[in-house]
Each structure stands twice: as structure tokens, then as C-alpha cells.
Motif scaffolding. Structure first.
Motif, PDB file in Angstrom:
ATOM      1  N   LYS A  21       0.419  16.886   9.298  1.00 13.80           N
ATOM      2  CA  LYS A  21       0.266  16.674  10.744  1.00 13.80           C
ATOM      3  C   LYS A  21       0.041  15.206  11.066  1.00 13.80           C
ATOM      4  N   ALA A  22      -0.777  14.545  10.252  1.00 11.01           N
ATOM      5  CA  ALA A  22      -1.020  13.122  10.478  1.00 11.01           C
ATOM      6  C   ALA A  22       0.265  12.315  10.281  1.00 11.01           C
ATOM      7  N   ALA A  23       1.050  12.676   9.272  1.00  6.53           N
ATOM      8  CA  ALA A  23       2.311  11.971   9.017  1.00  6.53           C
ATOM      9  C   ALA A  23       3.273  12.146  10.186  1.00  6.53           C
ATOM     10  N   ASN A  24       3.356  13.356  10.704  1.00  7.69           N
ATOM     11  CA  ASN A  24       4.260  13.591  11.832  1.00  7.69           C
ATOM     12  C   ASN A  24       3.845  12.806  13.073  1.00  7.69           C
ATOM     13  N   ARG A  25       2.547  12.607  13.229  1.00  4.95           N
ATOM     14  CA  ARG A  25       2.102  11.795  14.369  1.00  4.95           C
ATOM     15  C   ARG A  25       2.517  10.336  14.179  1.00  4.95           C
ATOM     16  N   LEU A  26       2.438   9.829  12.951  1.00  2.84           N
ATOM     17  CA  LEU A  26       2.881   8.463  12.679  1.00  2.84           C
ATOM     18  C   LEU A  26       4.374   8.306  12.949  1.00  2.84           C
ATOM     19  N   LEU A  71       8.666  15.011   9.426  1.00  2.80           N
ATOM     20  CA  LEU A  71       8.872  15.221   7.987  1.00  2.80           C
ATOM     21  C   LEU A  71       9.943  16.266   7.733  1.00  2.80           C
ATOM     22  N   GLU A  72       9.942  17.332   8.541  1.00  2.00           N
ATOM     23  CA  GLU A  72      10.926  18.400   8.362  1.00  2.00           C
ATOM     24  C   GLU A  72      12.350  17.861   8.486  1.00  2.00           C
ATOM     25  N   LYS A  73      12.594  17.074   9.537  1.00  2.00           N
ATOM     26  CA  LYS A  73      13.931  16.526   9.755  1.00  2.00           C
ATOM     27  C   LYS A  73      14.337  15.593   8.614  1.00  2.00           C
ATOM     28  N   LEU A  74      13.417  14.734   8.214  1.00  2.00           N
ATOM     29  CA  LEU A  74      13.734  13.755   7.173  1.00  2.00           C
ATOM     30  C   LEU A  74      13.953  14.424   5.823  1.00  2.00           C
ATOM     31  N   GLU A  75      13.118  15.406   5.518  1.00  2.00           N
ATOM     32  CA  GLU A  75      13.270  16.128   4.254  1.00  2.00           C
ATOM     33  C   GLU A  75      14.616  16.837   4.201  1.00  2.00           C
ATOM     34  N   SER A  76      14.982  17.510   5.275  1.00  2.00           N
ATOM     35  CA  SER A  76      16.263  18.214   5.344  1.00  2.00           C
ATOM     36  C   SER A  76      17.430  17.241   5.214  1.00  2.00           C
ATOM     37  N   GLY A 114       0.842  -1.192   0.000  1.00  2.00           N
ATOM     38  CA  GLY A 114       0.000   0.000   0.000  1.00  2.00           C
ATOM     39  C   GLY A 114       0.874   1.237   0.000  1.00  2.00           C
ATOM     40  N   VAL A 115       0.304   2.364  -0.411  1.00  2.00           N
ATOM     41  CA  VAL A 115       1.038   3.628  -0.467  1.00  2.00           C
ATOM     42  C   VAL A 115       0.262   4.692   0.303  1.00  2.00           C
ATOM     43  N   ILE A 116       0.993   5.456   1.109  1.00  2.00           N
ATOM     44  CA  ILE A 116       0.426   6.614   1.805  1.00  2.00           C
ATOM     45  C   ILE A 116       1.234   7.830   1.371  1.00  2.00           C
ATOM     46  N   PHE A 117       0.616   8.708   0.580  1.00  2.00           N
ATOM     47  CA  PHE A 117       1.276   9.933   0.133  1.00  2.00           C
ATOM     48  C   PHE A 117       1.116  11.025   1.190  1.00  2.00           C
ATOM     49  N   VAL A 118       2.108  11.907   1.250  1.00  2.00           N
ATOM     50  CA  VAL A 118       2.018  13.080   2.113  1.00  2.00           C
ATOM     51  C   VAL A 118       2.704  14.239   1.408  1.00  2.00           C
ATOM     52  N   SER A 119       2.174  15.435   1.593  1.00  2.00           N
ATOM     53  CA  SER A 119       2.763  16.624   0.971  1.00  2.00           C
ATOM     54  C   SER A 119       3.785  17.221   1.915  1.00  2.00           C
ATOM     55  N   ASN A 120       3.720  18.510   2.166  1.00  2.00           N
ATOM     56  CA  ASN A 120       4.677  19.148   3.056  1.00  2.00           C
ATOM     57  C   ASN A 120       4.184  19.074   4.506  1.00  2.00           C
ATOM     58  N   PRO A 121       5.071  19.348   5.454  1.00  2.00           N
ATOM     59  CA  PRO A 121       4.697  19.209   6.869  1.00  2.00           C
ATOM     60  C   PRO A 121       3.502  20.045   7.298  1.00  2.00           C
ATOM     61  N   LYS A 122       3.247  21.163   6.602  1.00  2.00           N
ATOM     62  CA  LYS A 122       2.157  22.049   6.991  1.00  2.00           C
ATOM     63  C   LYS A 122       0.873  21.774   6.226  1.00  2.00           C
ATOM     64  N   SER A 123       0.871  20.759   5.363  1.00  2.00           N
ATOM     65  CA  SER A 123      -0.314  20.477   4.555  1.00  2.00           C
ATOM     66  C   SER A 123      -1.474  20.064   5.446  1.00  2.00           C
ATOM     67  N   GLY A 124      -2.661  20.516   5.060  1.00  2.00           N
ATOM     68  CA  GLY A 124      -3.841  20.240   5.873  1.00  2.00           C
ATOM     69  C   GLY A 124      -4.983  19.680   5.064  1.00  2.00           C
ATOM     70  N   ALA A 125      -6.169  19.721   5.642  1.00  2.00           N
ATOM     71  CA  ALA A 125      -7.346  19.096   5.030  1.00  2.00           C
ATOM     72  C   ALA A 125      -7.773  19.794   3.745  1.00  2.00           C
ATOM     73  N   ALA A 126      -7.405  21.073   3.575  1.00  2.00           N
ATOM     74  CA  ALA A 126      -7.887  21.845   2.424  1.00  2.00           C
ATOM     75  C   ALA A 126      -7.479  21.224   1.097  1.00  2.00           C
TER      76      ALA A 126
END
Length: 599
Positions: free
Chosen positions: A241-246, A254-259, A205-217
């Protein structure tokens, strides 16, 4: 006698431009065209009227294959019929139909739940996550999870996020974009590429995530991307936010990993300790099909044969979504792209009303499926109304309604031999703040034509914060400048249709022609200057300390009010040069030094 009124000056400039072009391209006499001056001048009201209708709630955001999209197609065809513009679609109709089964409805309530020991994180649908419409149906429990960086496997760049990790039958968390901030158009950034790579590596399975500040919009928009082909595993999209909780149980963000990835140039993939996923999703195929709208006005010079101009605009948008307390919210798409669709309508009517038609034939195409990956324009280039080898020029109009101070970008000025002089003369006479770039840049419906070696132009009045949001509404349309942009597109079409020579295709490099890289993801003109709407991670702009919502007011002591002012400051600059900038942040002026990098 004094200075003539401004209106008269503009008229003189326009007549002078037409006289110059007539000498080069053997136009019909100015007097002949003057007879059609009333028909040729498109008013702000005419431009705005169709935008009001197409962006209204009735058309439900015009999502490809939806009821609203089909209503919009009928509206466009109805107007063409009323004005006597002949059809060029299937079987004598205005519609060019093709299969489309990408639209899928979610059946029941989807589930995405993370377990870690005794802790459970039940994500909320439409707030924390959404299934993507390319997802397989699934009802699975306790599936292990792996963070797989950007999900890139690129031997050509000696980079592989899947190296050293076991992803067989596991969920992978994948970030959007690529590890190379300056390579934003890379195929490795596409959803489809990432999904095919995941499939190759046997993920569950795949779970995509955008940037750390991405939200429901953004969930509603992204749910519908990458949806032409269903994958053999479930595919979800979650907020930052959901990704950071995981990731929190592994003391990561996400910020640390992206950097870490971007700074080192190496993957940072790892399995999440003790974390598993329960997932449930079921989708129902619609299989509704979709259609372009195609019309044609034959040229007055029979010796021109099938030589023709193609004018196009996409009329689809992203449909409807849901929000707290509301059953349905409409993404109106007034600028994107009811504005281009309206512009094309009023141009078709203007040419139809002309006493003497242009020498070459003009084909008008309202494309469907642009938001799904240029579906309509790809279909048209494979099934053209007239042979593409006889296409002299393709003009694409996308987002014409939000110009600031007359700003207009026209991409593709060098895709046709000797096309640039035509544009320069008419742009100067228009009174608009026109920026010409030689390349066939931009992500819109001119791209498939460029691939088919058809000279092409992309008319665009600039990006803004309301793109793909419910706030892209008709009250924000700048009808005055929009009408001037449409009139310029009309003038260009007629100039080329009446011209004596055919503009041979020139292959140009993608991009907007600048040799240097700043790292501004978007800009919007505001009263005091240019407001930054996004900053590329790890770019010169971010390293210099520029932030989203900063307003640039000067560069190297030169006032910045428009996009042209900014580009003027970059002209002649080399990587390593430093820009001395003044920005307004939180109401106060700050000085910033930005060292330019190589694009």
C-alpha cells in the motif's frame, strides 16, 4: 475368526517390513529389536511436551543470537545431559559456537518520508515501513527515487532492470522475487543478490516491497532477512500500500508494473517525477554470537569406523515483534520448528535408552540460524563432529506438527543409491500418507549437506497459513500424526545405521519432480478439500481464474481431499493438458478449466 483388529494389522505390517529390510540390509534379528520396542515407540505426549516449552513466551521466539535462542540451546543441552546422551560440541560441551553479529537493534525512531511538490507522505514505522538490519546508518534528505522493477541484472537471461535509467546516488524501489514466476528458486530472487547488484550500480539506497497486498504483518519477519552483511547505503522495506501511494503521482501501481514486466518479458523501470525521500536510521550492533547444539551416540559395531548418520532440526525462529497496544508480541514457532527440535530430542532419548545401540554412530545437531540462511548447518558442514566423507545419510526434520490425515513429504529419496526401497518399506508400514520425491528439494538445513554430496532426506508435514506468524502456536499441533512422523524418522535412521551397505550420493535435480506447472503457491488441507493459500502471478492457475482461499474439491471427476490426491491427478500429465476442476468459492461450487504449462 474374522478380521484382526487394525492395531494388529499395523503391527504385522511393521514386522513384515522389518523382515524384508533385514534380508536386504542385514539387520539384527527382529527379536533383538523387539527387546527395544518400548524405547523405540515415541508417544504423542512426549513429542508435544518439548514443543510446549520451546514455543512458550519464555523463549521469546528463539531469534538467532537472542536471549530466547540461548535459553532454548541450554534447555536442549540440559535434557541431553539428563538422559546421558554424550556431547559432541566444542571442548567437550554440547555447544558448537560461531560468531554472529547480524542481530542489530534500531536506535531511536527511524524516518522514511516522501515529498512530491507540496505533498508529504510520512510513513509510519512498523505500519508502513521498517529498516532492514543490513542497512547503513543514514540521515539524508531530498534523495530522488527510481522504480527499478525486480532489481535484477542477469546477463545469462538477457534481462537488466537497470538498463536505460540513472540510479547513481538515488533510492531504488525494488520488488521481491523475479520476472520469471516459475523460477522461484533463482539466485536473482535473493535479497543478497539484489543488494549486491544495487551496490554495483551505485545506488544511494534501496526500498524493498513485496506484493501489492502486503501489509504490516510481514515487516518484522522481513526486517531481519539479508542481515549478515551491512550495505553502504540505507535499506528499507515498505508495504504494498505504501509503495502504491509513492507510485500514484506517476499514475502507476505495483499490479500494473508487475503485469507489464512479466507479460512483456522486459523491464519497466522509470524515475519517479518530482518525488524525493528523506530517510533516517541508526542501528546498534549486538555481536552476541550463536551456537548449534551437538550430541553423539557411538555405534555398536566398531568395524564401521566413523561411518555415521546425521539427524538435524533447526531450533531457531524469528523472535519477537511489535503491534498496536502491545510492547512485544512473540512469534512462537511451535511448528516452525519447535516440532522438529522436539522430534530430534525424543529420538535422541529413544536411541540412548536402547539396550543394543545401532551399528553405526548417530550424530544429532540442533541448528541455529536457519531463518537467517542456514547459518548453523553451513557452519556444521565446515566444522563437522565427524568427517562428512563418512556420513552415510543426513535426515533433516522441519515442521512436523501440522500434518493433515497423516500427510508427510520426504524429499531426497534418490539422493542415496538404493535408499528409496528402505523408505518405501518403512513408509508403508507407518500408516502415514507419505509422498516421496527423489530430489533434494525444500529450503531448509539439508541443503548445505546436499552441496557437500551427503545423501539427505527432508521430513516435512506441509505448509500452512500460520508460517512465520504469531498464530503458529502449540494448540494447533497434531501430536498424534507428529509422533508417527517422528517414529518413522527414527525407523529410517536405525534401518540405515544397521544396514550393510553405504548409500552412495546421487546428484538430483532440484524441485519436487513434476514435469508440469500449475502455479499454486501453497495448499492447506481443510474439511472439504484442499484450500489454496496462494497463487503465482501470471501462472496457469491465475489465468484459469483460481484465487486464494478457493477450495479444490475435484479434478477430472476425482475427489480431492489430500495433497496426494492432487499429485495423483498430475501424474502422467503433459504441458498443454487441461484439468477440469471444481472449487468452492464463497460457499458456492464453481467449475474451472486449467491448462497445464511446462515447469
Amino acid at each position: 475368526m474374522g478380521n484382526p483388529p487394525m492395531k494388529d494389522v499395523k503391527t504385522l505390517r511393521r514386522l513384515l517390513a522389518l523382515l524384508i529390510l533385514s534380508a536386504i540390509f542385514v539387520f539384527p534379528s527382529v527379536a533383538t529389536r523387539a527387546d527395544d520396542e518400548k524405547a523405540l515407540r515415541i508417544t504423542p505426549k512426549a513429542f508435544l511436551d518439548h514443543i510446549k516449552i520451546l514455543s512458550s513466551d519464555k523463549y521469546e521466539g528463539r531469534d538467532t543470537g537472542s536471549k530466547g535462542q540461548k535459553l532454548a540451546a541450554k534447555y536442549i543441552a540440559g535434557k541431553l545431559k539428563d538422559w546421558g546422551v554424550p556431547p559432541a560440541g566444542d571442548n567437550g560441551s554440547y555447544f558448537q559456537k560461531f560468531p554472529y553479529s547480524g542481530n542489530r537493534d534500531i536506535v531511536g525512531k527511524p524516518v522514511l518520508k516522501a515529498r512530491n511538490g507540496r505533498s508529504t507522505f510520512r510513513m509510519k514505522y512498523a505500519r508502513n515501513f521498517t529498516p532492514m538490519t543490513c542497512s547503513a546508518d543514514a540521515d539524508i534528505k531530498k534523495v530522488p527515487v527510481v522504480f527499478a522493477g525486480y532489481g535484477v541484472d542477469a546477463p545469462d537471461k538477457n534481462y537488466n532492470d537497470y538498463t536505460g535509467i540513472d540510479v547513481k546516488d538515488k533510492f531504488v524501489i525494488i520488488m521481491r522475487k523475479t520476472p520469471w514466476p516459475r523460477d522461484r528458486r533463482s539466485r536473482h530472487a535473493y535479497f543478497r543478490t539484489k543488494l549486491e547488484v544495487a551496490k554495483k550500480h551505485g545506488v544511494g539506497g534501496v526500498i524493498f516491497v513485496s506484493n501489492p497486498k502486503s501489509g504490516a504483518a510481514e515487516l518484522n519477519t522481513l526486517r531481519k532477512n539479508a542481515d549478515r552483511k551491512r550495505m553502504p547505503f540505507p535499506v528499507f522495506y515498505i508495504t504494498g500500500k505504501a509503495a502504491n501511494r509513492l507510485l500514484s503521482r506517476d499514475k502507476q501501481t505495483l499490479e500494473k508494473l508487475e503485469s507489464k514486466i512479466i507479460d512483456s518479458g522486459k523491464p519497466a523501470s522509470f524515475p519517479l517525477k518530482r518525488t524525493t525521500i528523506d530517510a533516517k536510521v541508526k542501528l546498534k550492533e549486538k555481536g552476541v554470537g550463536t551456537e548449534n547444539v551437538v550430541a553423539i551416540i557411538k555405534g555398536s559395531d566398531k568395524s564401521s569406523g566413523n561411518e555415521h548418520i546425521i539427524m538435524g532440526a533447526h531450533y531457531d525462529h524469528i523472535g519477537v515483534g511489535s503491534s498496536k497496544g502491545k510492547a512485544k508480541i512473540v512469534y512462537h514457532g511451535a511448528d516452525d520448528n519447535a516440532s522438529g527440535s522436539s522430534g530430534l530430542l525424543v529420538i535422541a532419548r529413544a536411541i540412548s535408552d536402547m539396550n543394543k545401540k545401532p551399528k553405526r554412530t548417530i550424530v544429532f545437531v540442533w541448528f541455529t540460524g536457519e531463518e537467517k540462511g542456514f547459518l548453523g548447518s553451513i557452519h556444521y558442514t565446515e566444522n563437522p563432529a565427524l568427517p562428512l566423507k563418512d556420513a552415510v545419510l543426513m535426515i533433516n526434520m522441519d515442521m512436523l506438527g501440522r500434518s493433515k490425515d497423516g500427510y508427510l513429504w520426504i524429499g531426497g529419496a534418490d539422493t542415496g543409491k538404493d535408499l528409496r526401497p528402505v523408505l518405501e518399506e518403512l513408509a508403508d508400514a507407518s500408516g502415514l500418507d507419505v509422498r516421496l520425491t527423489g530430489s533434494a528439494g525444500g529450503s531448509s538445513d539439508q541443503v548445505p549437506f546436499n552441496r557437500k554430496n551427503v545423501p539427505n532426506l527432508f521430513f516435512n508435514s506441509g505448509m500452512h497459513k500460520d508460517l512465520h506468524r504469531t498464530t503458529d502456536t502449540v494448540d494447533k499441533i497434531n501430536a498424534e500424526d507428529g509422533a508417527r512422523i517422528v517414529n518413522l524418522a527414527l525407523d529410517v535412521a536405525i534401518a540405515v545405521a544397521d544396514g550393510g551397505k553405504k548409500h552412495e550420493f546421487n546428484k538430483t535435480e532440484s524441485g519436487r519432480g513434476s514435469r508440469v506447472f500449475m502455479g499454486l503457491a501453497g495448499m492447506e488441507q481443510v474439511e472439504k478439500g484442499l484450500q489454496i493459500t496462494g497463487v503465482v502471478p501470471h501462472s496457469p492457475a491465475e489465468k484459469a481464474g483460481l484465487e486464494k482461499d478457493d477450495i479444490i474439491i475435484s479434478i477430472n471427476d476425482k475427489e480431492i481431499k489430500t495433497n496426494r490426491d492432487l499429485y495423483g491427478c498430475l501424474r502422467g500429465k503433459k504441458p498443454g493438458d487441461v484439468l477440469k476442476m471444481v472449487v468452492i468459492r464463497d460457499g458456492k461450487e464453481e467449475k474451472i478449466s486449467l491448462k497445464l504449462d511446462k515447469r
